[in-house]
Design an enzyme around this catalytic site. Structure first.
Site, PDB file in Angstrom:
ATOM      1  N   SER A   1      -6.575  -0.523   0.814  1.00 27.97           N
ATOM      2  CA  SER A   1      -6.738  -0.532  -0.637  1.00 27.97           C
ATOM      3  C   SER A   1      -5.508  -1.181  -1.253  1.00 27.97           C
ATOM      4  O   SER A   1      -5.241  -2.349  -0.979  1.00 27.97           O
ATOM      5  CB  SER A   1      -6.969   0.894  -1.158  1.00 27.97           C
ATOM      6  OG  SER A   1      -7.249   0.876  -2.544  1.00 27.97           O
ATOM      7  N   THR A   2      -4.717  -0.446  -2.032  1.00 28.41           N
ATOM      8  CA  THR A   2      -3.556  -1.024  -2.695  1.00 28.41           C
ATOM      9  C   THR A   2      -2.595  -1.632  -1.677  1.00 28.41           C
ATOM     10  O   THR A   2      -2.148  -0.959  -0.756  1.00 28.41           O
ATOM     11  CB  THR A   2      -2.817   0.070  -3.494  1.00 28.41           C
ATOM     12  OG1 THR A   2      -3.743   0.761  -4.310  1.00 28.41           O
ATOM     13  CG2 THR A   2      -1.726  -0.538  -4.354  1.00 28.41           C
TER      14      THR A   2
ATOM     15  N   ASP B   1      -9.420   7.762   1.276  1.00 32.31           N
ATOM     16  CA  ASP B   1     -10.558   7.109   1.919  1.00 32.31           C
ATOM     17  C   ASP B   1     -10.153   6.681   3.327  1.00 32.31           C
ATOM     18  O   ASP B   1      -9.094   6.091   3.521  1.00 32.31           O
ATOM     19  CB  ASP B   1     -10.996   5.899   1.097  1.00 32.31           C
ATOM     20  CG  ASP B   1     -12.303   5.300   1.576  1.00 32.31           C
ATOM     21  OD1 ASP B   1     -13.084   6.021   2.223  1.00 32.31           O
ATOM     22  OD2 ASP B   1     -12.537   4.109   1.292  1.00 32.31           O
TER      23      ASP B   1
ATOM     24  N   HIS C   1     -10.832  -2.252  -0.748  1.00 32.13           N
ATOM     25  CA  HIS C   1     -11.323  -1.835  -2.057  1.00 32.13           C
ATOM     26  C   HIS C   1     -11.147  -2.969  -3.054  1.00 32.13           C
ATOM     27  O   HIS C   1     -10.034  -3.258  -3.501  1.00 32.13           O
ATOM     28  CB  HIS C   1     -10.562  -0.603  -2.548  1.00 32.13           C
ATOM     29  CG  HIS C   1     -10.788   0.626  -1.727  1.00 32.13           C
ATOM     30  ND1 HIS C   1      -9.969   1.723  -1.780  1.00 32.13           N
ATOM     31  CD2 HIS C   1     -11.759   0.928  -0.825  1.00 32.13           C
ATOM     32  CE1 HIS C   1     -10.419   2.654  -0.958  1.00 32.13           C
ATOM     33  NE2 HIS C   1     -11.500   2.199  -0.367  1.00 32.13           N
TER      34      HIS C   1
ATOM     35  N   MET D   1      -4.114   3.740  -1.969  1.00 32.27           N
ATOM     36  CA  MET D   1      -4.158   5.017  -2.677  1.00 32.27           C
ATOM     37  C   MET D   1      -5.300   5.876  -2.159  1.00 32.27           C
ATOM     38  O   MET D   1      -6.282   5.375  -1.632  1.00 32.27           O
ATOM     39  CB  MET D   1      -4.372   4.779  -4.180  1.00 32.27           C
ATOM     40  CG  MET D   1      -3.177   4.239  -4.929  1.00 32.27           C
ATOM     41  SD  MET D   1      -3.598   3.883  -6.662  1.00 32.27           S
ATOM     42  CE  MET D   1      -4.284   5.473  -7.179  1.00 32.27           C
TER      43      MET D   1
END
Length: 372
Positions: A170-171, A293, A197, A290
Site C-alpha cells: 500500500s503506502t 491488509d 492499493h 498502512m
C-alpha cells in the site's frame, strides 16, 4: 504530544480552503500555512518547518513535480502527499511524483455533491495518511481480528519449492515494487501476482510503467486469463484479484466482492486464494503500507505451510501491513527492502536444477529522493 504541522500547496483557493478545513478538524493536525504554487511553498518551508506537505501537481510558476524535486534535495525525508486530479494525466503525473520520492498520494474528490461532503472525504482519507507518515500513533479503521482468530501452527520446516509469488503493498508500495520487480530475470519459472492499493487507471498506468523497466512481462490482470510463469499480474483498481484452478490450468478470477480491510483490491483475497491453489508452494511478500491488509491472508498461507516474507520497519514508508504480519507471528523472515528480491530468487531456485538466479546485486540504487 504536539500536533503535526501541515503545509497545504495548491493553486486553487477553494481547494486550499477545503483541505485546510478538513485537516484542521482533526485534533492531531495543524495547518501551519498554505501556498498557491511551489515557489511560495519552498520559501515557506524554512519559516514554517512543517512535518508534512500536501502538494498539488498542476500549478503555475512552479508545478508540483519541480517542487518535489527541490524538496527532496534539502529535505529527503519530509513526508509529501501528492493531491492530484483523478484523470489519466493526473494519475500519470502522480506516478512520476512517487518515482521522485513522494511519500503517498490522494486523488482529489470527484462526483461529490457539495463542499461539506468533499471536506468529509478529504478528512477521512488524507488525515490518516499524514498521521501514519509522520510516525504518530493512530487508530484508523483497521479490520478487527475475527472472533476466535488465532495464529496458525508454525509452518513445517523443509518447505517444498515455490510455485507462485504473491505480493501485497500500500503506502510506499510503488517505490518498493520498482526495487523488487526489475531485479527478477526473464526466465523466472513462477508467476508473480501483485495487489497494490490503488484506484482504477492508476493500476493500469503503474503496470505499463513497470513493464518498461522489467525483464518480465508486467500487465494488469484480466479476468479469465491463464496464469503463466515469468509473468507479473497487477490487480486492477476496484477489483479483487483471486486465482482458481481449472483442471491443469490456474486462471485469474476478478471479483467485485465487498471491500476487505476497507480496500478493493485487497491483499487478503489474493493470499487466501493462492494458499488454496498452491498450498506450500506459495511465497507471500507483505510490503510497506498502512493498516493490516494481508494479515489474514498471510495466516492462510502460513497454515498451508507456505512462506511469508515481511518488509522491515526501517525500510518501510509505513510499517502497518508488514508490522501486523510480524506482530501476529506469521513472518518467516523480516527483511529490508534491498534484500527482498535476492531472498525471493533464492527461494524460487531452491529445489530447481534448471533455474539459477542472478548473483545478488549490491549496487541497487535507492529510490528517488533517498527513500529506501
Amino acid at each position: 504530544m504536539s500536533r503535526i504541522g501541515v503545509l497545504v500547496v495548491d493553486d486553487s483557493v477553494v481547494v486550499r480552503r477545503m483541505v485546510s478545513e478538513a485537516l484542521s478538524a482533526d485534533p492531531a493536525l495543524e495547518v501551519l500555512g498554505t501556498a498557491p504554487n511551489g515557489q511560495v511553498a519552498l520559501n515557506k518551508l524554512d519559516q514554517l518547518a512543517p512535518d508534512c506537505v500536501v502538494l498539488d501537481i498542476d500549478m503555475p510558476v512552479m508545478d508540483g513535480l519541480e517542487t518535489l524535486r527541490r524538496i527532496r534535495i534539502s529535505r529527503p525525508h519530509l513526508p509529501v502527499v501528492m493531491f492530484s486530479t483523478l484523470t489519466e494525466r493526473g494519475a500519470s503525473a502522480t506516478l512520476d511524483a512517487l518515482a521522485l520520492g513522494a511519500s503517498d498520494y490522494l486523488p482529489k474528490p470527484a462526483h461529490v455533491a457539495n463542499a461539506p461532503e468533499a471536506i468529509a472525504v478529504v478528512r477521512a482519507q488524507l488525515a490518516p495518511k499524514i498521521v501514519a507518515l509522520c510516525g504518530r500513533p493512530f487508530a484508523p479503521r483497521l479490520a478487527p481480528a475475527a472472533a476466535g482468530e488465532a495464529v496458525p501452527a508454525p509452518a513445517a520446516s523443509g518447505q517444498g519449492r515455490v510455485d507462485v509469488v504473491v505480493i501485497g503493498a500500500s503506502t510506499g508500495g510503488p517505490g518498493a515494487l520498482e526495487r523488487i520487480l526489475p531485479a527478477l530475470p526473464a526466465d523466472l519459472p513462477v508467476p508473480v501476482l501483485v495487489v497494490q492499493h490503488m484506484p482504477p487507471m492508476f493500476t493500469r498506468l503503474m503496470a505499463e510503467r513497470l513493464d518498461k523497466h522489467c525483464a518480465l512481462d508486467v500487465r494488469e490482470a484480466a479476468h479469465g486469463s491463464v496464469i503463466q510463469p515469468g509473468q507479473v499480474l497487477i490487480a486492477p483498481g476496484d477489483r479483487h484479484l483471486t486465482i482458481a484452478r481449472r483442471e491443469v490450468h490456474v486462471y485469474v478470477k476478478l471479483t467485485a466482492d465487498p471491500p476487505e480491510n476497507f480496500c478493493r483490491p485487497a491483499v487478503d483475497p489474493l493470499f487466501r486464494s493462492a494458499a488454496e491453489v498452491y498450498g506450500p508452494g506459495t511465497l507471500a511478500l507483505v510490503l510497506t503500507g498502512m493498516g493490516n491488509d494481508g494479515r489474514r491472508g498471510s495466516a492462510a498461507v502460513y497454515s498451508r505451510h507456505g512462506r511469508v516474507l515481511a518488509q522491515d520497519a526501517a525500510s518501510s514508508t509505513v510499517w502497518g501491513m508488514p508490522g501486523a504480519v510480524v506482530g501476529a507471528g506469521l513472518a518467516d523472515r523480516v527483511l529490508p527492502l534491498d534484500q527482498m528480491a535476492d531472498v525471493l530468487l533464492a527461494a524460487v531456485a531452491d529445489g530447481r536444477s534448471d533455474f539459477r538466479p542472478p548473483a545478488p546485486r549490491t549496487d541497487r540504487p535507492l529510490a528517488a529522493g533517498g527513500q529506501p
